[in-house]
Design an enzyme around this catalytic site. Structure first.
Site: not given
Ligand SMILES: NC(=O)c1ccc[n+]([C@@H]2O[C@H](COP(=O)([O-])OP(=O)(O)OC[C@H]3O[C@@H](n4cnc5c(N)ncnc54)[C@H](O)[C@@H]3O)[C@@H](O)[C@H]2O)c1
Length: 423
Positions: A15, A33, A84, A119, A259, A330
């Site tokens: 993102v 980062d 998240t 998110t 997601c 992932r």
């Protein structure tokens, strides 16, 4: 609008990096980062996610990368794009988001704006993040600093729905914040950002988009389980049903990643907190999470009918990422399927042009060039990477099968043949 905004993108993953690149084409931008290796590679214009091409780095002339917090102090518009995840019990794990917010609170100054893109469930920005920002900085929201939430909709591996082309939802802690955030995002987007009345609406919009997709796929998965038992081809049924104008064109498949497979749990967590039992959402999650096991059992059944078992087969597994045309493994359901097959002492070669090695799995060879593929007793088509279309043609796939070899195609893309089975 302020004369000079200096942007900080906090978290440079799937993102954050595309955002940093686009802002860096227009406005002074610092990409921060925590991962030193990531910063070192990005500084050499190398994105290990394979999302951003070197030319895009070149075009982003106002962008610098750092892992030094001192270098973001001069920024006044912060965009948080950190992960998240959920914990082992599928509850939201906000540790990283809080850590990022803590760090921002230490550099927050009067007039600054902080926008969250990670998110979250409705309420996190106002109930969790803003209190950290205010407490640590001793600054007051909407007097000294401002906040906003703008969910990200990018779809890694999808070259048509890119950051610039999609409609971005934006929200702000007050009217001033909303207008400033609008103007800033408007600089990099092709279509105008969509303003919503408050931060919670923007947070909720994102979470229901992904939850809706999860539920729709789970329904298709459940259809395919029922139709399989009935001996009816799912794809033929879906093609027929699709001729109705309002039938939604979803496909069964493996839902993984960070997601669609994770966001619904953020919503169910909040729902439970307020006394709502989110039965439908959790049922969908359960179905999707078990789909790889269903595929495994189907395969086992097919082998049994042929007096075979996994142990004496050479298997080629096509694709181990969580979805097509990306390198991200992932929470990949196809990788879970590989692990299940390995438990049964199968011999597996993995062909995935997006992957060089898989640290979690030692006993397999990862092939990244199709010319190196041998002949196999079983080919499992798990992820529909664009490179795999060379196999779909009968003339081509026959070359990679042993005499009794067969294909299990969960996407219905291989040309029909007596050796091909579909989900
Ligand atoms: N990937 C997607 O398709 C997608 C789409 C929409 C929304 N989102 C959401 O956006 C957020 C980020 O997702 P992503 O896919 O870009 O994640 P990612 O894992 O690809 O990238 C996150 C980056 O943040 C960095 N990071 C981790 N902890 C940090 C910290 N404490 N301080 C600074 N940097 C830190 C990591 O090193 C990493 O580079 C998540 O909330 C995700 O749910 C993701």
């Amino acid at each position: 609008m302020k004369n000079k905004y200096r942007i900080c993108i906090f978290g440079l993953g799937y993102v954050g990096l595309p955002l940093a690149i686009e802002f860096g084409k227009k406005i002074e931008t610092v990409g921060y980062d925590i991962n030193k290796k990531r910063i070192s590679q990005l500084s050499k214009r190398n994105d290990f996610n394979n999302d951003i091409k070197p030319i895009e780095f070149q075009r982003s002339k106002k962008l610098i990368f750092t892992n030094d917090l001192n270098k973001i102090m001069s920024c006044n518009f912060y965009i948080i794009c950190v992960p998240t995840p959920v914990d082992k019990k599928n509850s939201p794990d906000l540790f990283i988001l809080k850590d990022a917010t803590n760090k921002i609170s230490k550099v927050l100054k009067k007039g600054d704006i902080v926008v969250y893109e990670s998110t979250v469930y409705p309420g996190v920005t106002e109930e969790v993040c803003i209190p950290i920002l205010s407490k640590n900085s001793k600054l007051q929201l909407n007097k000294d600093f401002y906040c906003g939430y703008s969910p990200e909709r990018i779809n890694p591996g999808d070259s048509s729905h890119t950051l610039k082309k999609i409609t971005k939802i934006i929200s702000g802690s007050n009217k001033f914040a909303l207008n400033e955030i609008y103007k800033i995002y408007n600089k990099i987007l092709l279509s105008r950002p969509y303003k919503v009345e408050n931060i919670r609406i923007a947070e909720a919009a994102k979470i229901i988009e992904n939850t809706q997709r999860d539920i729709n796929i789970s329904l298709m998965n459940e259809f395919s389980i029922i139709l399989n038992k009935l001996g009816i081809n799912t794809n033929s049924v879906l093609n027929a049903a699709k001729t109705k104008w309002n039938f939604l064109d979803f496909k069964p498949g493996l839902v993984g990643g960070h997601c669609i497979g994770v966001d619904p749990y953020y919503l169910t967590y909040k729902a439970k907190k307020i006394g709502v039992d989110p039965k439908v959402i959790l049922a969908g999650r359960k179905t999707n999470d078990k789909m790889y096991k269903f595929i495994y059992l189907k395969l086992k059944e097919k082998l049994k009918k042929r007096n075979l078992n996994f142990r004496n087969l050479n298997i080629l597994f096509l694709g181990v990422t969580f979805k097509e045309n990306i390198s991200d493994t992932r929470n990949s359901q196809s990788l879970k399927l590989v692990k299940l097959l390995l438990k049964n002492r199968s011999k597996i070669d993995i062909y995935d042009p997006f992957i060089k090695e898989i640290n979690e799995i030692k006993k397999t060879t990862v092939i990244s060039e199709w010319k190196k593929i041998k002949k196999y007793d079983l080919i499992i088509h798990a992820v529909k990477h664009k490179n795999f279309n060379i196999f779909y043609n009968k003339k081509n796939y026959i070359k990679y099968l042993t005499k009794k070899g067969f294909i299990y195609d969960i996407h219905n893309l291989f040309q029909k043949g007596k050796n091909v089975f579909f989900l």
